[in-house]
Design a protein around this motif. Structure first.
Motif, PDB file in Angstrom:
ATOM      1  N   LEU A  61       0.809  -1.227   0.000  1.00 56.40           N
ATOM      2  CA  LEU A  61       0.000   0.000   0.000  1.00 56.40           C
ATOM      3  C   LEU A  61       0.837   1.270   0.000  1.00 56.40           C
ATOM      4  O   LEU A  61       0.452   2.282  -0.577  1.00 56.40           O
ATOM      5  CB  LEU A  61      -0.910   0.042   1.241  1.00 56.40           C
ATOM      6  N   ILE A  62       1.968   1.217   0.696  1.00 55.76           N
ATOM      7  CA  ILE A  62       2.757   2.425   0.927  1.00 55.76           C
ATOM      8  C   ILE A  62       4.229   2.136   0.623  1.00 55.76           C
ATOM      9  O   ILE A  62       4.841   1.271   1.269  1.00 55.76           O
ATOM     10  CB  ILE A  62       2.624   2.894   2.399  1.00 55.76           C
ATOM     11  N   ALA A  63       4.771   2.860  -0.339  1.00 56.18           N
ATOM     12  CA  ALA A  63       6.184   2.678  -0.690  1.00 56.18           C
ATOM     13  C   ALA A  63       7.078   2.949   0.519  1.00 56.18           C
ATOM     14  O   ALA A  63       6.866   3.917   1.251  1.00 56.18           O
ATOM     15  CB  ALA A  63       6.560   3.616  -1.836  1.00 56.18           C
ATOM     16  N   GLY A  64       8.027   2.073   0.732  1.00 59.50           N
ATOM     17  CA  GLY A  64       8.974   2.254   1.828  1.00 59.50           C
ATOM     18  C   GLY A  64       8.480   1.760   3.172  1.00 59.50           C
ATOM     19  O   GLY A  64       9.096   2.028   4.201  1.00 59.50           O
ATOM     20  N   CYS A  65       7.370   1.040   3.172  1.00 57.29           N
ATOM     21  CA  CYS A  65       6.789   0.543   4.429  1.00 57.29           C
ATOM     22  C   CYS A  65       6.671  -0.969   4.402  1.00 57.29           C
ATOM     23  O   CYS A  65       5.587  -1.525   4.523  1.00 57.29           O
ATOM     24  CB  CYS A  65       5.424   1.167   4.669  1.00 57.29           C
ATOM     25  N   ASP A  66       7.788  -1.640   4.218  1.00 57.17           N
ATOM     26  CA  ASP A  66       7.765  -3.095   4.182  1.00 57.17           C
ATOM     27  C   ASP A  66       7.785  -3.619   5.615  1.00 57.17           C
ATOM     28  O   ASP A  66       8.828  -3.956   6.166  1.00 57.17           O
ATOM     29  CB  ASP A  66       8.959  -3.634   3.387  1.00 57.17           C
ATOM     30  N   GLY A  67       6.605  -3.632   6.199  1.00 62.32           N
ATOM     31  CA  GLY A  67       6.452  -4.082   7.574  1.00 62.32           C
ATOM     32  C   GLY A  67       5.110  -3.629   8.099  1.00 62.32           C
ATOM     33  O   GLY A  67       4.312  -3.037   7.372  1.00 62.32           O
ATOM     34  N   GLY A  68       4.863  -3.899   9.359  1.00 62.24           N
ATOM     35  CA  GLY A  68       3.583  -3.587   9.957  1.00 62.24           C
ATOM     36  C   GLY A  68       3.618  -2.421  10.926  1.00 62.24           C
ATOM     37  O   GLY A  68       4.679  -2.057  11.454  1.00 62.24           O
ATOM     38  N   HIS A  69       2.455  -1.854  11.159  1.00 60.84           N
ATOM     39  CA  HIS A  69       2.303  -0.732  12.090  1.00 60.84           C
ATOM     40  C   HIS A  69       2.843  -1.088  13.469  1.00 60.84           C
ATOM     41  O   HIS A  69       3.593  -0.323  14.079  1.00 60.84           O
ATOM     42  CB  HIS A  69       0.824  -0.341  12.173  1.00 60.84           C
ATOM     43  N   HIS A  70       2.471  -2.252  13.970  1.00 66.19           N
ATOM     44  CA  HIS A  70       2.902  -2.668  15.303  1.00 66.19           C
ATOM     45  C   HIS A  70       4.423  -2.748  15.387  1.00 66.19           C
ATOM     46  O   HIS A  70       5.038  -2.252  16.327  1.00 66.19           O
ATOM     47  CB  HIS A  70       2.259  -4.007  15.672  1.00 66.19           C
ATOM     48  N   HIS A 103       9.620   1.266  17.817  1.00 65.71           N
ATOM     49  CA  HIS A 103      10.781   1.759  17.067  1.00 65.71           C
ATOM     50  C   HIS A 103      12.083   1.718  17.851  1.00 65.71           C
ATOM     51  O   HIS A 103      13.151   1.758  17.276  1.00 65.71           O
ATOM     52  CB  HIS A 103      10.525   3.176  16.568  1.00 65.71           C
ATOM     53  N   GLN A 104      12.020   1.646  19.160  1.00 64.09           N
ATOM     54  CA  GLN A 104      13.203   1.603  20.032  1.00 64.09           C
ATOM     55  C   GLN A 104      14.169   2.757  19.748  1.00 64.09           C
ATOM     56  O   GLN A 104      15.377   2.614  19.899  1.00 64.09           O
ATOM     57  CB  GLN A 104      13.917   0.253  19.892  1.00 64.09           C
ATOM     58  N   GLY A 105      13.604   3.874  19.285  1.00 64.16           N
ATOM     59  CA  GLY A 105      14.437   5.042  19.012  1.00 64.16           C
ATOM     60  C   GLY A 105      15.248   4.938  17.732  1.00 64.16           C
ATOM     61  O   GLY A 105      16.107   5.774  17.478  1.00 64.16           O
ATOM     62  N   LYS A 106      15.002   3.940  16.919  1.00 63.13           N
ATOM     63  CA  LYS A 106      15.754   3.738  15.672  1.00 63.13           C
ATOM     64  C   LYS A 106      15.145   4.596  14.573  1.00 63.13           C
ATOM     65  O   LYS A 106      13.988   4.411  14.182  1.00 63.13           O
ATOM     66  CB  LYS A 106      15.744   2.265  15.273  1.00 63.13           C
ATOM     67  N   ALA A 107      15.933   5.509  14.046  1.00 68.90           N
ATOM     68  CA  ALA A 107      15.465   6.471  13.048  1.00 68.90           C
ATOM     69  C   ALA A 107      14.873   5.797  11.818  1.00 68.90           C
ATOM     70  O   ALA A 107      13.915   6.305  11.231  1.00 68.90           O
ATOM     71  CB  ALA A 107      16.613   7.395  12.637  1.00 68.90           C
ATOM     72  N   LYS A 153      12.952   3.428  11.580  1.00 67.05           N
ATOM     73  CA  LYS A 153      11.561   3.008  11.791  1.00 67.05           C
ATOM     74  C   LYS A 153      10.600   4.196  11.866  1.00 67.05           C
ATOM     75  O   LYS A 153       9.401   4.025  11.726  1.00 67.05           O
ATOM     76  CB  LYS A 153      11.439   2.167  13.065  1.00 67.05           C
ATOM     77  N   PHE A 154      11.125   5.399  12.086  1.00 68.74           N
ATOM     78  CA  PHE A 154      10.253   6.568  12.237  1.00 68.74           C
ATOM     79  C   PHE A 154       9.487   6.898  10.954  1.00 68.74           C
ATOM     80  O   PHE A 154       8.298   7.177  10.990  1.00 68.74           O
ATOM     81  CB  PHE A 154      11.049   7.804  12.667  1.00 68.74           C
ATOM     82  N   GLU A 155      10.175   6.902   9.820  1.00 69.36           N
ATOM     83  CA  GLU A 155       9.518   7.287   8.571  1.00 69.36           C
ATOM     84  C   GLU A 155       8.404   6.312   8.176  1.00 69.36           C
ATOM     85  O   GLU A 155       7.283   6.747   7.882  1.00 69.36           O
ATOM     86  CB  GLU A 155      10.528   7.438   7.427  1.00 69.36           C
ATOM     87  N   PRO A 156       8.653   4.983   8.177  1.00 69.21           N
ATOM     88  CA  PRO A 156       7.541   4.096   7.830  1.00 69.21           C
ATOM     89  C   PRO A 156       6.390   4.179   8.832  1.00 69.21           C
ATOM     90  O   PRO A 156       5.216   4.109   8.442  1.00 69.21           O
ATOM     91  CB  PRO A 156       8.159   2.692   7.821  1.00 69.21           C
ATOM     92  N   TYR A 157       6.697   4.363  10.090  1.00 69.63           N
ATOM     93  CA  TYR A 157       5.656   4.506  11.122  1.00 69.63           C
ATOM     94  C   TYR A 157       4.807   5.738  10.840  1.00 69.63           C
ATOM     95  O   TYR A 157       3.574   5.677  10.860  1.00 69.63           O
ATOM     96  CB  TYR A 157       6.340   4.596  12.490  1.00 69.63           C
ATOM     97  N   ALA A 158       5.447   6.845  10.514  1.00 70.39           N
ATOM     98  CA  ALA A 158       4.731   8.087  10.199  1.00 70.39           C
ATOM     99  C   ALA A 158       3.891   7.918   8.927  1.00 70.39           C
ATOM    100  O   ALA A 158       2.753   8.402   8.856  1.00 70.39           O
ATOM    101  CB  ALA A 158       5.707   9.246  10.040  1.00 70.39           C
ATOM    102  N   LYS A 159       4.433   7.224   7.929  1.00 70.95           N
ATOM    103  CA  LYS A 159       3.689   7.014   6.680  1.00 70.95           C
ATOM    104  C   LYS A 159       2.443   6.158   6.906  1.00 70.95           C
ATOM    105  O   LYS A 159       1.390   6.429   6.326  1.00 70.95           O
ATOM    106  CB  LYS A 159       4.584   6.344   5.632  1.00 70.95           C
TER     107      LYS A 159
END
Length: 158
Positions: free
Chosen positions: A29-38, A43-47, A49-55
């Motif tokens: 559905l969303i480019a650059g988001c190969d993974g799930g919301h959960h 994110h454990q503070g890992k940068a 993970k921030f962008e796909p989470y925000a998308k």
């Protein structure tokens, strides 16, 4: 849901994008988001993970906006279907990384048939139960209750 509301098949509906721990992959559905919301919410503070989470969060909000736009396009006398509705959207956690249950991201859209004042940000005192909002919503549906869940009273949403 819009069609069901519009035809008065029902005026009550519940919709959940996914179970809280769903592993639904958003890559298709969303480019650059190969993974799930959960997965990304922890994110454990890992940068990275921030962008796909925000998308993914933005995608969910875009779906809500589409739904609200569809409701507002349906006329019901002097009002719209959105004006005559209460649409609650939100999460039971404000920060998925720490499972923070306070300061929840909750949106109440619609005017509840003219009983809700829209366009406001209501900041409740720390510790206010979300069930206080449910009490207020039940009142507007003609189902007044003394309490609901852990409520301590009704919120002023009118």
């Amino acid at each position: 849901m819009v069609l069901a509301f519009r035809t008065d098949s029902t005026r009550l509906s519940s919709f959940m994008f996914a179970n809280d721990v769903s592993g639904k992959n958003f890559g298709h559905l969303i480019a650059g988001c190969d993974g799930g919301h959960h997965e990304f919410s922890h994110h454990q503070g890992k940068a990275e993970k921030f962008e796909p989470y925000a998308k993914i969060n933005a995608w969910h909000n875009e779906q809500l906006a589409y739904f609200l736009d569809r409701l507002s396009a349906v006329k019901e006398g002097e009002r719209t279907l959105l004006d005559n509705s209460m649409i609650l959207s939100g999460s039971s956690i404000s920060d998925g990384n720490s499972h923070q249950p306070d300061n929840l991201p909750i949106l109440l859209a619609g005017k509840g048939g003219g009983t809700i004042t829209p366009g406001r940000h209501v900041a409740c005192p720390r510790g206010t139960p979300l069930c206080n909002l449910y009490v207020s919503m039940l009142e507007r549906m003609g189902t007044p209750v003394q309490s609901f869940g852990d409520s301590t009273g009704a919120l002023d949403i009118g």
